[in-house]
Design an enzyme around this catalytic site. Structure first.
Site, PDB file in Angstrom:
ATOM      1  N   HIS A  61       0.858  -1.184   0.000  1.00  0.00           N
ATOM      2  CA  HIS A  61       0.000   0.000   0.000  1.00  0.00           C
ATOM      3  C   HIS A  61       0.895   1.234   0.000  1.00  0.00           C
ATOM      4  O   HIS A  61       1.719   1.421   0.904  1.00  0.00           O
ATOM      5  CB  HIS A  61      -0.899   0.012   1.240  1.00  0.00           C
ATOM      6  CG  HIS A  61      -1.859   1.152   1.285  1.00  0.00           C
ATOM      7  ND1 HIS A  61      -3.094   1.129   0.664  1.00  0.00           N
ATOM      8  CD2 HIS A  61      -1.763   2.371   1.879  1.00  0.00           C
ATOM      9  CE1 HIS A  61      -3.721   2.277   0.879  1.00  0.00           C
ATOM     10  NE2 HIS A  61      -2.928   3.050   1.610  1.00  0.00           N
ATOM     11  N   VAL A  62       0.748   2.084  -1.021  1.00  0.00           N
ATOM     12  CA  VAL A  62       1.553   3.303  -1.144  1.00  0.00           C
ATOM     13  C   VAL A  62       0.754   4.478  -0.605  1.00  0.00           C
ATOM     14  O   VAL A  62      -0.422   4.662  -0.952  1.00  0.00           O
ATOM     15  CB  VAL A  62       1.930   3.557  -2.616  1.00  0.00           C
ATOM     16  CG1 VAL A  62       2.697   4.871  -2.742  1.00  0.00           C
ATOM     17  CG2 VAL A  62       2.757   2.404  -3.164  1.00  0.00           C
ATOM     18  N   THR A  63       1.381   5.276   0.240  1.00  0.00           N
ATOM     19  CA  THR A  63       0.686   6.438   0.787  1.00  0.00           C
ATOM     20  C   THR A  63       1.663   7.584   1.030  1.00  0.00           C
ATOM     21  O   THR A  63       2.877   7.367   1.167  1.00  0.00           O
ATOM     22  CB  THR A  63      -0.047   6.077   2.094  1.00  0.00           C
ATOM     23  OG1 THR A  63      -0.913   7.134   2.476  1.00  0.00           O
ATOM     24  CG2 THR A  63       0.936   5.811   3.235  1.00  0.00           C
ATOM     25  N   ARG A  96     -13.886   4.342  -9.220  1.00  0.00           N
ATOM     26  CA  ARG A  96     -13.743   3.345  -8.166  1.00  0.00           C
ATOM     27  C   ARG A  96     -14.967   3.304  -7.264  1.00  0.00           C
ATOM     28  O   ARG A  96     -15.293   2.251  -6.690  1.00  0.00           O
ATOM     29  CB  ARG A  96     -12.467   3.613  -7.365  1.00  0.00           C
ATOM     30  CG  ARG A  96     -11.193   3.419  -8.189  1.00  0.00           C
ATOM     31  CD  ARG A  96      -9.952   3.659  -7.369  1.00  0.00           C
ATOM     32  NE  ARG A  96      -9.653   2.573  -6.452  1.00  0.00           N
ATOM     33  CZ  ARG A  96      -8.928   1.499  -6.747  1.00  0.00           C
ATOM     34  NH1 ARG A  96      -8.428   1.353  -7.973  1.00  0.00           N
ATOM     35  NH2 ARG A  96      -8.691   0.562  -5.854  1.00  0.00           N
ATOM     36  N   GLU A 199      -4.531  -5.795  -8.216  1.00  0.00           N
ATOM     37  CA  GLU A 199      -4.774  -5.244  -6.886  1.00  0.00           C
ATOM     38  C   GLU A 199      -5.398  -6.314  -5.999  1.00  0.00           C
ATOM     39  O   GLU A 199      -6.055  -7.235  -6.485  1.00  0.00           O
ATOM     40  CB  GLU A 199      -5.737  -4.048  -6.946  1.00  0.00           C
ATOM     41  CG  GLU A 199      -5.229  -2.841  -7.700  1.00  0.00           C
ATOM     42  CD  GLU A 199      -6.219  -1.677  -7.630  1.00  0.00           C
ATOM     43  OE1 GLU A 199      -6.796  -1.445  -6.558  1.00  0.00           O
ATOM     44  OE2 GLU A 199      -6.434  -1.031  -8.674  1.00  0.00           O
TER      45      GLU A 199
END
Length: 249
Positions: A61-63, A96, A199
């Protein structure tokens, strides 16, 4: 079993798991034979390695750092949460929100993870965030301002949905649960063995205690992440400083 300090699965990091040089091939003289007839087979899930499965893998998870601070205060990654730095464009958010998992839940209600640490979307983001998928905030952010959270799939439970591409795209196919997701992953292997577009959606909330490794770009960001976890009263996970994964592709 050896473990990669950079957050990669075993065997995928050339630093922690250096590859052996190939053995020299000796020339062998053989008689010339007529070519044999070959049968072209369509790749199926059975063509994937027997060890390929979701269980036992890590997902990513990129944040943004500013968003991580809020996540640390909440103690968990939460689906449908509004990030402090929203890197997705309004169009992406709408797609989404309207896309649905097999049980009818909105994709936006899940916490999204990449199957690959060098996922296509992350490559786009760290290379300038060009295109309609990204917001102005994404284009203004530096790659070093992001962190990558690696979470074992086993820590997410069975309420997960595998997407064989961008979860907001019309052509993406979904599979609910770890077992069905594994079969979909094995089928995807035939066309995308690196899973750079896939994903895994988790119902959440995903506690930060489930994070195995946080990968950061430099020592300064490492210290910031440590301070965030300490201020929130959370145990600090392993933090790997690995600049290459934050460099533009």
């Amino acid at each position: 079993m050896a473990e990669c300090i950079h957050g990669f699965d075993e065997g995928l990091c050339d630093v922690c798991f250096p590859r052996k040089a190939p053995e020299p091939v000796r020339a062998v003289r053989t008689a010339v034979r007529a070519p044999r007839a070959t049968t072209v087979r369509t790749p199926t899930a059975s063509a994937a390695p027997a060890t390929l499965r979701l269980a036992g893998r890590r997902v990513f998870h990129v944040t943004h750092l500013r968003t991580l601070e809020s996540i640390a205060l909440d103690g968990a990654l939460v689906g449908a949460a509004v990030p402090d730095v929203d890197v997705s464009s309004a169009t992406t958010r709408e797609l989404r929100a309207t896309a649905t998992a097999p049980d009818g839940r909105s994709v936006a209600d899940f916490v999204s993870f990449f199957l690959a640490q060098d996922a296509s979307r992350w490559e786009e983001l760290r290379s300038g965030a060009e295109g309609a998928h990204w917001s102005d905030a994404a284009r203004a952010a530096k790659p070093t301002e992001f962190v990558i959270l690696a979470v074992p799939v086993d820590a997410l439970g069975d309420d997960v949905v595998f997407a064989d591409g961008d979860a907001g795209a019309v052509a993406t196919r979904f599979a609910a649960g770890v077992e069905a997701g594994t079969q979909a992953l094995r089928r995807l292997h035939a066309s995308d063995p690196d899973f750079r577009d896939a994903e895994l959606l988790a119902a959440g909330p995903v506690p930060l205690g489930a994070v195995a490794i946080v990968t950061v770009a430099n020592d300064r960001v490492r210290d910031e992440v440590r301070a965030m976890f300490a201020s929130a009263g959370l145990p600090t996970p392993r933090i790997a400083v690995y600049p290459p994964v934050f460099q533009p592709a």
